[in-house]
Design a protein around this motif. Structure first.
Motif, PDB file in Angstrom:
ATOM      1  N   LYS A 228       0.841  -1.195   0.000  1.00 25.27           N
ATOM      2  CA  LYS A 228       0.000   0.000   0.000  1.00 25.27           C
ATOM      3  C   LYS A 228       0.876   1.246   0.000  1.00 25.27           C
ATOM      4  CE  LYS A 228      -4.451  -1.318   1.915  1.00 25.27           C
ATOM      5  NZ  LYS A 228      -5.479  -0.997   2.926  1.00 25.27           N
ATOM      6  N   PRO A 229       0.497   2.255  -0.798  1.00 27.85           N
ATOM      7  CA  PRO A 229       1.299   3.472  -0.844  1.00 27.85           C
ATOM      8  C   PRO A 229       1.134   4.300   0.425  1.00 27.85           C
ATOM      9  CG  PRO A 229      -0.699   3.748  -2.141  1.00 27.85           C
ATOM     10  CD  PRO A 229      -0.678   2.319  -1.691  1.00 27.85           C
ATOM     11  N   ARG A 230       2.220   4.897   0.829  1.00 30.39           N
ATOM     12  CA  ARG A 230       2.198   5.833   1.952  1.00 30.39           C
ATOM     13  C   ARG A 230       2.841   7.134   1.487  1.00 30.39           C
ATOM     14  NH1 ARG A 230      -1.033   2.859   3.314  1.00 30.39           N
ATOM     15  NH2 ARG A 230      -1.218   1.612   5.222  1.00 30.39           N
ATOM     16  N   VAL A 232      -1.340   7.383   2.077  1.00 33.04           N
ATOM     17  CA  VAL A 232      -2.448   6.686   1.426  1.00 33.04           C
ATOM     18  C   VAL A 232      -2.921   7.498   0.231  1.00 33.04           C
ATOM     19  CG1 VAL A 232      -4.814   5.884   1.716  1.00 33.04           C
ATOM     20  CG2 VAL A 232      -3.158   5.573   3.568  1.00 33.04           C
ATOM     21  N   GLN A 233      -3.103   6.825  -0.897  1.00 33.42           N
ATOM     22  CA  GLN A 233      -3.530   7.534  -2.108  1.00 33.42           C
ATOM     23  C   GLN A 233      -4.063   6.550  -3.138  1.00 33.42           C
ATOM     24  OE1 GLN A 233       0.213   8.645  -4.607  1.00 33.42           O
ATOM     25  NE2 GLN A 233       0.907   8.500  -2.478  1.00 33.42           N
ATOM     26  N   ASP A 234      -4.875   7.063  -4.052  1.00 28.29           N
ATOM     27  CA  ASP A 234      -5.315   6.295  -5.211  1.00 28.29           C
ATOM     28  C   ASP A 234      -4.328   6.566  -6.337  1.00 28.29           C
ATOM     29  OD1 ASP A 234      -7.747   5.200  -4.123  1.00 28.29           O
ATOM     30  OD2 ASP A 234      -8.596   7.219  -4.253  1.00 28.29           O
ATOM     31  N   MET A 235      -3.819   5.503  -6.937  1.00 28.04           N
ATOM     32  CA  MET A 235      -2.772   5.623  -7.947  1.00 28.04           C
ATOM     33  C   MET A 235      -3.332   5.413  -9.347  1.00 28.04           C
ATOM     34  SD  MET A 235       0.283   3.540  -5.973  1.00 28.04           S
ATOM     35  CE  MET A 235      -0.710   2.054  -5.773  1.00 28.04           C
ATOM     36  N   LEU A 236      -2.887   6.248 -10.277  1.00 28.45           N
ATOM     37  CA  LEU A 236      -3.289   6.158 -11.678  1.00 28.45           C
ATOM     38  C   LEU A 236      -2.281   5.275 -12.399  1.00 28.45           C
ATOM     39  CD1 LEU A 236      -4.018   9.964 -12.117  1.00 28.45           C
ATOM     40  CD2 LEU A 236      -5.737   8.158 -11.943  1.00 28.45           C
ATOM     41  N   VAL A 237      -2.579   3.996 -12.487  1.00 25.48           N
ATOM     42  CA  VAL A 237      -1.619   3.028 -13.013  1.00 25.48           C
ATOM     43  C   VAL A 237      -1.636   3.014 -14.542  1.00 25.48           C
ATOM     44  CG1 VAL A 237      -1.024   0.576 -13.101  1.00 25.48           C
ATOM     45  CG2 VAL A 237      -1.749   1.612 -10.944  1.00 25.48           C
ATOM     46  N   ARG A 273       9.366  -6.507  -9.632  1.00 23.56           N
ATOM     47  CA  ARG A 273       8.655  -5.622 -10.551  1.00 23.56           C
ATOM     48  C   ARG A 273       7.727  -4.712  -9.752  1.00 23.56           C
ATOM     49  NH1 ARG A 273      11.199  -5.153 -14.803  1.00 23.56           N
ATOM     50  NH2 ARG A 273       9.380  -4.347 -15.915  1.00 23.56           N
ATOM     51  N   CYS A 274       7.269  -3.626 -10.395  1.00 20.92           N
ATOM     52  CA  CYS A 274       6.325  -2.729  -9.728  1.00 20.92           C
ATOM     53  C   CYS A 274       5.518  -1.975 -10.778  1.00 20.92           C
ATOM     54  CB  CYS A 274       7.071  -1.734  -8.833  1.00 20.92           C
ATOM     55  SG  CYS A 274       5.976  -0.771  -7.755  1.00 20.92           S
ATOM     56  N   ILE A 275       4.245  -1.720 -10.473  1.00 16.70           N
ATOM     57  CA  ILE A 275       3.387  -0.915 -11.338  1.00 16.70           C
ATOM     58  C   ILE A 275       3.903   0.519 -11.393  1.00 16.70           C
ATOM     59  CG2 ILE A 275       1.294  -2.281 -11.060  1.00 16.70           C
ATOM     60  CD1 ILE A 275       0.487  -0.462  -8.771  1.00 16.70           C
ATOM     61  N   ILE A 276       3.424   1.281 -12.387  1.00 10.17           N
ATOM     62  CA  ILE A 276       3.880   2.668 -12.577  1.00 10.17           C
ATOM     63  C   ILE A 276       2.686   3.613 -12.420  1.00 10.17           C
ATOM     64  CG2 ILE A 276       4.935   4.323 -14.157  1.00 10.17           C
ATOM     65  CD1 ILE A 276       6.352   2.012 -15.523  1.00 10.17           C
ATOM     66  N   PRO A 277       2.609   4.340 -11.295  1.00 14.24           N
ATOM     67  CA  PRO A 277       1.538   5.330 -11.125  1.00 14.24           C
ATOM     68  C   PRO A 277       1.960   6.678 -11.714  1.00 14.24           C
ATOM     69  CG  PRO A 277       2.700   5.021  -9.042  1.00 14.24           C
ATOM     70  CD  PRO A 277       3.411   4.180 -10.068  1.00 14.24           C
ATOM     71  N   ILE A 278       1.198   7.159 -12.689  1.00  9.22           N
ATOM     72  CA  ILE A 278       1.570   8.432 -13.308  1.00  9.22           C
ATOM     73  C   ILE A 278       0.967   9.595 -12.511  1.00  9.22           C
ATOM     74  CG2 ILE A 278       1.604   7.261 -15.553  1.00  9.22           C
ATOM     75  CD1 ILE A 278      -0.815   9.107 -16.302  1.00  9.22           C
ATOM     76  N   ARG A 306       5.982   8.650  -6.703  1.00  6.91           N
ATOM     77  CA  ARG A 306       6.924   7.755  -6.039  1.00  6.91           C
ATOM     78  C   ARG A 306       6.605   7.648  -4.550  1.00  6.91           C
ATOM     79  NH1 ARG A 306      11.016   6.288  -9.488  1.00  6.91           N
ATOM     80  NH2 ARG A 306      11.214   7.584 -11.378  1.00  6.91           N
ATOM     81  N   PRO A 307       5.460   7.018  -4.212  1.00  7.43           N
ATOM     82  CA  PRO A 307       5.148   6.818  -2.803  1.00  7.43           C
ATOM     83  C   PRO A 307       6.035   5.736  -2.195  1.00  7.43           C
ATOM     84  CG  PRO A 307       3.586   5.628  -4.151  1.00  7.43           C
ATOM     85  CD  PRO A 307       4.456   6.405  -5.108  1.00  7.43           C
ATOM     86  N   TYR A 308       6.046   5.679  -0.897  1.00  7.62           N
ATOM     87  CA  TYR A 308       6.722   4.565  -0.215  1.00  7.62           C
ATOM     88  C   TYR A 308       5.688   3.438  -0.098  1.00  7.62           C
ATOM     89  CZ  TYR A 308       9.094   1.793   3.329  1.00  7.62           C
ATOM     90  OH  TYR A 308       9.697   0.766   4.005  1.00  7.62           O
TER      91      TYR A 308
END
Length: 315
Positions: A228-230, A232-237, A273-278, A306-308
């Motif tokens: 989970k991003p810290r 907290v946020q909704d990510m645009l993948v 690997r990791c998704i890319i949130p724009i 670039r969240p943690y």
């Protein structure tokens, strides 16, 4: 690889957040096809978003969903009857003589009965949980795209079948729910720069190998971690999608999430690997790609959020 993700499943959230139109006809088609083929998977939160329908098309989706629930409940009830009979027969055999076959049948039937009862109870549940918004490869999810100059949300399958490929591509390349960044101009050259989408995600899940507790040597076990991003946020993948059509006139909208090298904390947790949130300011440029300027598209992927990523064992 992004093996699973927790997404925005409700179509109206996209309308409120992005001012989009809903491809409601494609939603109707999806739910109609699911009633004909229960291998089509839709997250519970996505179907429940039509419980208070607005307009004839949404009312049709609710009707289709209600019929599907009855259909699935009947199947579960029939299987439950079958397993209860199997259990009763095995228990009668055990009263006469203890055998390995009857003991095993008792164990298997008892386990299946417990699972079926839980499944029936879950099918009747109306209060949503976070897990109801979770997708896996093969599931359908809302994807934000631009078509004919307008932002649109369309349901698509999370495993991309590129246009022009045979349907058998799904089994030949089962990992096409993710598009590696280093393959964008190779395997994905017909989508990168042409058909871009976004999926809204607030958590993702990965299989990782961990050493077995109290084990010696190189023994490991596979576990599922939730990231989970810290903050907290909704990510645009960032995603790529394709519209596949078959010889018989059937068609499929499907997509893949772009993945890249992971940040340090994801790599340290055991995943590569990791998704890319724009970033939100890059939405229009990403959804309206210029195939003659791929450098600009790579720049958007580089200029990412670039969240943690905090992780824990998935429930």
């Amino acid at each position: 690889m992004c093996y699973s993700a927790q997404i925005w499943a409700e179509h109206r959230k996209y309308v409120r957040a992005f001012g989009v139109e809903i491809d409601i006809k494609e939603y109707v088609k999806l739910f109609w096809q699911r009633n004909e083929n229960d291998r089509i998977k839709v997250p519970k939160a996505m179907e429940e978003s039509f419980t208070a329908p607005q307009g004839e098309d949404e009312a049709a989706i609710k009707s289709l969903t209600d019929a599907y629930k009855v259909q699935q409940a009947d199947k579960l009830a029939q299987e439950l009857f079958k397993q209860r009979k199997r259990l009763a027969d095995a228990q009668r055999s055990l009263t006469a003589k203890t055998t390995k076959a009857a003991t095993e049948a008792t164990r298997i039937a008892s386990t299946k009965i417990e699972w079926l009862l839980a499944k029936l109870a879950d099918s009747r549940r109306t209060e949503l949980k976070d897990s109801d918004s979770r997708i896996y490869p093969g599931y359908f999810a809302p994807v934000l795209i631009v078509e004919n100059g307008k932002r649109l949300v369309r349901p698509m399958r999370y495993q991309c079948r590129p246009a022009g490929k045979p349907a058998a591509y799904d089994t030949r390349y089962p990992g096409t729910y993710n598009a590696r960044r280093d393959s964008l101009e190779g395997f994905w050259k017909n989508q990168f720069g042409y058909t871009h989408g976004l999926m809204v995600v607030n958590a993702f899940f990965e299989h990782v190998s961990k050493p077995l507790k109290n084990a010696s040597g190189a023994q490991t076990e596979s576990v599922i971690l939730e990231f989970k991003p810290r903050p907290v946020q909704d990510m645009l993948v960032a995603c790529l999608w394709s519209h596949w059509t078959g010889d018989a006139g059937d068609d499929l909208y499907s997509f893949a999430a772009i993945t890249d090298e992971p940040p340090e904390e994801v790599a340290a947790a055991g995943h590569d690997r990791c998704i890319i949130p724009i970033k939100p300011e890059n939405i229009d440029a990403w959804l309206n790609p210029d195939p003659t300027n791929l450098a600009a598209l790579y720049a958007i992927l580089d200029d990412r959020e670039r969240p943690y990523y905090e992780h824990r064992l998935a429930a």
